[in-house]
Scaffold this active site. Structure first.
Site, mmCIF file in Angstrom:
data_model
loop_
_atom_site.group_PDB
_atom_site.id
_atom_site.type_symbol
_atom_site.label_atom_id
_atom_site.label_comp_id
_atom_site.label_asym_id
_atom_site.label_seq_id
_atom_site.Cartn_x
_atom_site.Cartn_y
_atom_site.Cartn_z
ATOM 1 N N ASP A 37 2.839 23.299 99.408
ATOM 2 C CA ASP A 37 1.587 23.220 100.167
ATOM 3 C C ASP A 37 1.551 21.960 101.036
ATOM 4 O O ASP A 37 0.686 21.831 101.903
ATOM 5 C CB ASP A 37 0.388 23.185 99.203
ATOM 6 C CG ASP A 37 -0.319 24.528 99.127
ATOM 7 O OD1 ASP A 37 -0.134 25.349 100.057
ATOM 8 O OD2 ASP A 37 -1.042 24.756 98.140
ATOM 9 N N LYS A 97 -1.497 35.868 98.620
ATOM 10 C CA LYS A 97 -0.254 35.079 98.592
ATOM 11 C C LYS A 97 0.784 35.753 97.695
ATOM 12 O O LYS A 97 1.963 35.838 98.044
ATOM 13 C CB LYS A 97 -0.546 33.654 98.103
ATOM 14 C CG LYS A 97 -1.309 32.824 99.129
ATOM 15 C CD LYS A 97 -1.800 31.504 98.555
ATOM 16 C CE LYS A 97 -2.703 30.781 99.548
ATOM 17 N NZ LYS A 97 -3.317 29.560 99.007
ATOM 18 N N GLN A 157 -4.093 26.201 93.583
ATOM 19 C CA GLN A 157 -5.145 26.709 94.483
ATOM 20 C C GLN A 157 -6.368 25.785 94.449
ATOM 21 O O GLN A 157 -6.893 25.469 93.380
ATOM 22 C CB GLN A 157 -5.528 28.145 94.070
ATOM 23 C CG GLN A 157 -6.534 28.809 94.978
ATOM 24 C CD GLN A 157 -5.997 29.047 96.409
ATOM 25 O OE1 GLN A 157 -4.834 29.380 96.597
ATOM 26 N NE2 GLN A 157 -6.847 28.865 97.398
#
Ligand code: NDP
Length: 281
Positions: free
Chosen positions: A117, A50, A94
């Protein structure tokens, strides 16, 4: 093989280069905070991918790598600080987090306008209520983009989703419902899974079991989307038996090179959208 390949790698590359051009028109760069707690090797690989993707298109990714024993209060404090940092437009935590941390509460701490997200309940609920401007989770959003490349009208198609996770299966179901598909969500308690899958014009496999979906599950002419990433002794495998399904489906995503690159491209897109919105206000 009779199915056409849905090339996520190429589509993601096109999206990334469009975003890069758009960013270049701004004096400031979008900022993404990437938070990793602990040393999960798979998470470290994802985070690195990422960060690299961000750097390539001009997003400033700031990494916060916290020790395994980070407390709920410490992590919440960091998120609050980032929520109030104007140079940070998006925040990514994460997952999975270490077990002692309450994941739901942590995701709730991220400001919805920085939740690139799409995991905050505000954004999840906004998808269900069809509110404009919400962030859709990256993997399901990427799946919809892949489906659109087929040029098929999704209206009225039967979509069957295998898996009901909050990050893939459930949001994918809502996005498809919003496109007027007739959606069936299946899970580990579903009876007659194979029969249900055989009714699918769009079959989405997101169960995390290597090559579980064999040819018998696939309706002739179906579009098959394989979300699975399974590291096996024979290499990286999806949740679909590609060789079998590709003989029956009309379109199919490969693993790797299908949904995976689209997930990252959608993270970049959401981060840019957050930046553009925050820039305007
Ligand atoms: P989860 O483990 O969170 O969810 C798996 C889901 O599959 C659950 O709903 C579970 O049911 C269901 N399931 C498990 N076994 C069966 C079965 N035998 N029959 C029917 N349903 C079953 O997984 P994720 O959604 O996080 O991920 C799924 C896969 O996608 C994984 O391989 C993951 O690595 C991959 N992934 C890939 C991404 C990408 O970018 N390509 C992004 C995210 C994930 P129940 O709810 O009853 O337990």
């Amino acid at each position: 093989m009779t199915a056409q390949l849905l090339n996520g790698k190429q589509l993601a590359a096109d999206i990334r280069s469009r975003l890069k051009e758009k960013i270049a028109g701004f004096a400031a760069a979008p900022g993404l905070a990437v938070i990793l707690v602990g040393n999960d090797p798979a998470s470290e690989i994802y985070i690195r991918a990422k960060q690299k993707a961000c750097a390539e298109i001009g997003i400033r990714a700031e990494a916060f790598h916290l020790p395994e024993n980070t407390s709920q209060a410490e992590l919440t404090h960091l998120i609050n600080r980032l929520n109030n940092t104007p140079e940070i437009n998006g925040i990514l935590v994460q997952l999975p987090l270490p077990r002692h941390l309450n994941e739901k509460e942590i995701l709730l701490a991220v400001a919805p306008e920085k939740d690139v997200d799409g995991f905050h309940p505000y954004n999840a609920g906004s998808i269900i209520q069809k509110r404009a401007g919400a962030f859709a989770p990256c993997t399901p959003k990427g799946i919809l983009r892949l489906l659109d490349t087929t040029g098929k009208d999704l209206n009225g198609l039967n979509a069957v989703i295998v898996g009901r996770s909050q990050i893939v299966g459930m949001p994918a179901a809502h996005l498809l419902l919003n496109r007027n598909c007739t959606v069936t969500i299946t899970h580990s308690h579903t009876q007659n899974l194979q029969k249900i899958c055989q009714t699918a014009d769009i079959l989405i496999a997101a169960l995390g079991k290597s090559e579980f979906i064999t040819g018998e599950y696939v309706k002739p002419g179906a579009i098959v989307i394989d979300v699975g990433i399974n590291r096996t002794e024979n290499g990286l495998k999806g949740d679909v038996n590609f060789a079998e399904a590709a003989e029956i489906a009309s379109y199919i995503t490969p693993v790797p090179g299908g949904v995976g690159p689209m997930t990252i491209a959608m993270l970049l897109e959401n981060t840019c959208e957050a930046f553009f919105k925050q820039h305007r206000s």
